[in-house]
Structure formats: structure tokens, C-alpha cells
Design an enzyme around this catalytic site. Structure first.
Site, PDB file in Angstrom:
ATOM      1  CE  LYS A  76       8.876   1.041  -0.553  1.00  0.00           C
ATOM      2  NZ  LYS A  76       9.901   2.104  -0.589  1.00  0.00           N
ATOM      3  CB  SER A 151       7.890   5.535  -0.923  1.00  0.00           C
ATOM      4  OG  SER A 151       9.074   4.770  -0.990  1.00  0.00           O
ATOM      5  CB  SER A 175      11.598   5.760   0.656  1.00  0.00           C
ATOM      6  OG  SER A 175      10.891   6.695  -0.105  1.00  0.00           O
TER       7      SER A 175
HETATM    8  N1  GLN Z   1      10.423  11.214  -1.307  1.00  0.00           N
HETATM    9  C1  GLN Z   1      11.361  10.914  -2.333  1.00  0.00           C
HETATM   10  C2  GLN Z   1      10.650  10.810  -3.660  1.00  0.00           C
HETATM   11  O1  GLN Z   1       9.492  11.026  -3.694  1.00  0.00           O
HETATM   12  C3  GLN Z   1      12.108   9.652  -2.015  1.00  0.00           C
HETATM   13  C4  GLN Z   1      11.363   8.419  -2.334  1.00  0.00           C
HETATM   14  C5  GLN Z   1      12.182   7.195  -2.071  1.00  0.00           C
HETATM   15  O2  GLN Z   1      13.201   7.243  -1.387  1.00  0.00           O
HETATM   16  N2  GLN Z   1      11.746   6.099  -2.662  1.00  0.00           N
HETATM   17  O3  GLN Z   1      11.224  10.533  -4.648  1.00  0.00           O
END
Ligand code: GLN
Length: 485
Positions: A76, A151, A175
């Protein structure tokens, strides 16, 4: 070749059925033909990959290989890789070349894994749909008009479309698990502190944790085991010894006590997801596990608590991007104030700005007690709920995401409905628990994920349950068909 699991590729390499250079080329070709459509990779590091593959082939010949030596992987784009552009999908870091590698990257380099490139993501890992990237959204290979989740959507889409056999992701509030659910892949986020955060660009430091997205629990276990361990460069990394994972997944579901919280099946859960998750729980039951009702009385507060704590930490972490030390710098600043103001408003996208504003607000003198302190108290209560539940059960299960993959653009104008996607995942992150999402069926042709949550440091139990399930079902082997496949 791309249909093989990591373990099969590893055996093939050891047996000399193919070389690492051959499989690396094969996957690079797949990226070359599909990435324009899926947008799963931000950077492809072809030259570096072929060099690593050639070195891996040498190592295999010399008989000093690890199971991951020569296996193509992706990172990532939140993980720093020495000499490689690391953007966090933000204009702020669009041309940033990391001067060192994250510990996770070093560990995987050391065992001889071959990095094909850096995957797309929501900007600074903020999002649930992978539509917040300055490089454009990632498309879901199961239906390219839909999101892959976020994400770590680039990693998930790349694995689902077999552009790479396995990838790293990071999970602050879901994410790794949520995109795994939406793309029919297997994702695991370990206990907070299990993996060093050194070199992983910070979003919310008390929640951030690296993880893996792969095709099966067995593959994910192999890569996860390699990434775990104490690191002197991250004082929050755990000193608890690392358990062997991938050779220790066999076992028996007989007698396993699975907690099923009723809040996971309350309003908001789509019928299609509910049906597949219930069917999966029945599979566990038919294998000898016992299903028990557990209650998590404060879990309904997890979305509001998370969306106070995470923005608060992000507003502090992202203050370093000021146009002076590194990152985007505006043209011709009038004075220092103008430099900060314009560099930051030009460099950050709308969701990141929203989080910084929310975070600054909840930490400000007049509101700290009302929001931030209260959210931290709620966090403790959520953790206590889970601890109480784990006195009665070995694992907790439910859906990973309330719906299957939704159409691109459907929620972009409504942040609150986007945040509600995280309803099952953020509580687990607030409590720092390990959790996985494994494919458990399709609803209207789209993948559904089963969420498996363990007590702290019980990664093996989580992965082993996932593995047992994958021994008696074949949902993890289903592949997308059509345009994005
Ligand atoms: N969807 C969550 C957020 O927007 C989690 C994102 C993540 O785990 N990086 O913060």
C-alpha cells in the site's frame, strides 16, 4: 500462473517449475493490461522487481530461501520504500521519494519477497470506498462501476483481479477488512502493536496497524507472520513473542465458542449480506462450533467515538505537512502564514481537510472535554464490552460490512453515510483487537465478507478459524468475471 496461491507459487519455485523472474514478469504483464481500468497501482516498480526476482532465484538455487522468497507482493502506498515514490495518494506527497524503508517493507525485503509496486488508496488512508485518492478512484474487479472499499482498495482490487498474489494494507478503522469483504479477498489486521508502524505514514497513531490482503487465510498467515514483531523504532510495538502462524492453522472447530452479537444484525444490515453471514455461521456450527449470543452494549457508539478520536489524531499527525520540510509547497508565498495556508489547502483533498478541521475542533480548549475526552471514555467502555464477551467465547463473528460494494459516487456527497459503512469495523479498532474478513458467499453477484474477531494477540485463533472454514467451502476461490477480471 496467477490462479495459484502464494503457498502453491512457493512450492513451484522450490521445485523449479518456474522462476521468480518468470512469475514476476507474468504479474507485471497483468498489471500492464489491467491497471488502466482498475487503477489499483499508483507506481509500478518494474526494474526493482526484476532485480529482486533475479536475486530471489539465486537464493532459491543456493537453498537459503524462505517461503516468501521470489513471491510477488505489493505495498500500500502508505508504506515508505527507500528510493521509491511514496504518495499516500495525496497531492501533498505526489513527488515524495522516501529516504528509508518501513520496518514492514524491510522485513519482507529480507525474506526475498518481490515488490511489484505501490497500491492506490484513499488519501492518507481516510475513506471507505477508495474514492478519495488524488490519482482517481480504484474500481472493483467484480463490477467496475462499483467501489472496491477503502482505504486499502488498491491492494484489495489488485489481489482480487490477480494482478498480484498478496499485498500489504493498513487498517485504522477497517481499511484491510472492509475492502477485503467488498472484493472477495481475505484480509487480516492483527492486534494493535503486533506490527511496527515505523515508516508507515501516520493517520491515527493509536489505531493504525498494518495487515495483509490475500487469497486465503493460509496465505495471509504466512505473510503476516513475517511482518510481526517488536521493533526498537516503534515504542508502541509489542514485545510479546510472535506465534508461528501459517504452519499452525490446522485444527478442529469442535468446541469452538463463537459469539454472535445481536447489534451486528440490527438495522442497516442488508438482507443479502445477512443471509450469507448466517449461512457461514451455520457452516461453523455444522463443523462442531457452538454459537452463543453475546452483548456489546456500547458498540453502537463506536462510529461517533471513532470519528472523534481518529480525526483528533490525524489533525495532530498531519500538521507536519506544512510546505517547509517536505510535501507540496505553494508557489510564491507572500509570508509564512500564506505558505502554510496555501500549501495545505492545495495539497490536501476535501476529506482530509474535513478530518483536520473536525480534529482541531474536538481538541480545542472549549470542546476537548465534551468530545475528545468523552470519546476516549466510550473507547474504554467498548473495550470492556469485548473483554467481557471474550470471557464467554473464543471468537466473535458477524458481517464485515453492512452492504456489498456500492456504486462509485453513491456516497461521496454524504460523509455520514460513508462513515456508517464502518459500523462493524471501527469498534474492533478502538479496542485494538485482531480481526479478519473472509469471503463467505455472493449476494447478487457481489462478494460478502465474514468478520472474525479475536481477543488481543489471538491472531492464530482468528486465522485458524478462517482456514478451517476455507477447507470446507470454496468462496475464497471464486473469481470475478468480465471486464475487470
Ligand atoms: N473508513 C475508516 C476511515 O475513513 C477507516 C480507514 C482506515 O482504516 N484507514 O477512517
Amino acid at each position: 500462473m496467477h490462479r495459484l496461491s502464494v503457498l502453491e507459487l512457493s512450492r513451484g519455485l522450490a521445485a523449479g517449475d518456474f522462476s521468480s523472474v518468470e512469475i514476476t514478469r507474468h504479474f507485471l504483464d497483468r498489471i500492464g493490461s489491467s491497471n488502466d481500468l482498475l487503477n489499483a497501482f499508483i507506481t509500478v516498480t518494474e526494474e526493482r522487481a526484476l532485480e529482486q526476482a533475479a536475486a530471489a532465484d539465486q537464493r532459491i538455487k543456493q537453498g537459503t530461501a524462505h517461503a516468501l522468497t521470489g513471491i510477488p507482493i505489493a505495498h500500500k502506498d502508505i508504506l515508505c520504500v527507500d528510493g521509491v515514490r511514496t504518495t499516500c495518494a495525496s497531492k501533498m506527497l505526489e513527488s515524495f521519494v522516501a529516504p528509508y524503508s518501513a520496518t514492514v517493507v524491510e522485513k519482507l525485503d529480507q525474506v526475498g519477497a518481490v515488490m511489484l509496486g505501490k497500491t492506490n488508496m484513499d488519501e492518507f488512508a481516510m475513506g471507505s470506498s477508495n474514492e478519495n485518492s488524488c490519482f482517481g478512484p480504484v474500481r472493483n474487479p467484480w463490477d467496475v462501476s462499483r467501489v472496491p472499499g477503502g482505504s486499502s482498495g488498491g491492494s484489495a482490487a489488485a489481489v482480487a483481479a490477480r494482478l498480484v498474489p498478496i499485498s500489504t494494507g493498513t487498517d485504522t478503522g477497517g481499511s484491510v477488512r472492509q475492502p477485503a469483504a467488498l472484493t472477495g479477498t481475505t484480509g487480516i489486521k492483527p492486534t494493535y502493536g503486533r506490527i511496527s508502524r515505523y515508516g508507515m505514514i501516520a493517520f491515527a497513531s493509536s489505531l493504525d496497524q498494518a495487515g495483509v490482503i490475500g487469497q486465503s487465510a493460509a496465505d495471509a498467515a504466512l505473510m503476516l507472520e513475517t511482518m510481526c514483531g517488536f521493533d526498537t523504532k516503534d515504542s508502541t510495538s509489542s514485545q510479546q513473542p510472535v506465534e508461528a502462524l501459517h504452519n499452525e492453522l490446522e485444527g478442529d472447530l469442535k468446541g469452538l465458542r463463537i459469539g454472535v452479537p445481536d447489534v451486528f444484525f440490527a438495522e442497516g444490515l442488508s438482507d443479502g449480506v445477512k443471509a450469507q453471514v448466517e449461512a457461514a455461521l451455520n457452516v461453523f456450527e455444522s463443523q462442531g462450533a457452538t454459537l452463543l449470543q453475546v452483548s456489546l452494549p456500547h458498540l453502537h457508539l463506536s462510529v461517533p467515538a471513532y470519528y472523534v478520536v481518529a480525526p483528533a489524531e490525524c489533525s495532530s499527525n498531519l500538521s507536519r505537512f506544512d510546505g517547509v520540510r517536505f510535501g507540496h509547497r505553494c508557489d510564491n508565498p507572500k509570508d509564512l502564514d500564506d505558505l502554510y495556508r496555501r500549501s495545505r489547502s492545495e495539497g490536501f483533498g476535501p476529506e482530509v481537510l474535513r478530518r483536520i478541521l473536525t480534529g482541531t475542533f474536538v481538541l480545542s480548549a472549549g470542546y476537548y472535554d465534551a468530545y475528545y475526552k468523552k470519546a476516549q471514555r466510550v473507547r474504554r467502555l467498548i473495550n470492556a464490552d469485548f473483554q467481557q464477551a471474550f470471557e464467554q467465547v473464543d471468537l466473535i463473528m458477524g458481517p464485515t460490512s453492512p452492504t456489498t460494494a456500492f456504486p462509485l459516487g453513491e456516497k461521496t456527497d454524504d460523509p455520514v453515510s460513508m462513515y456508517l459503512n464502518d459500523i462493524y469495523t471501527v469498534g474492533v479498532s478502538l479496542a485494538g483487537l485482531p480481526a479478519a474478513s473472509i469471503p463467505c458467499g455472493l449476494s447478487e453477484g457481489l462478494p460478502v465478507g465474514l468478520h472474525i474477531i479475536g481477543d488481543h494477540f489471538c491472531e492464530r485463533k482468528v486465522l485458524s478459524a478462517g482456514h478451517q472454514f476455507q477447507q470446507v467451502t470454496d468462496f475464497h476461490t471464486l473469481r470475478p468475471e468480465g471486464e475487470g477480471a
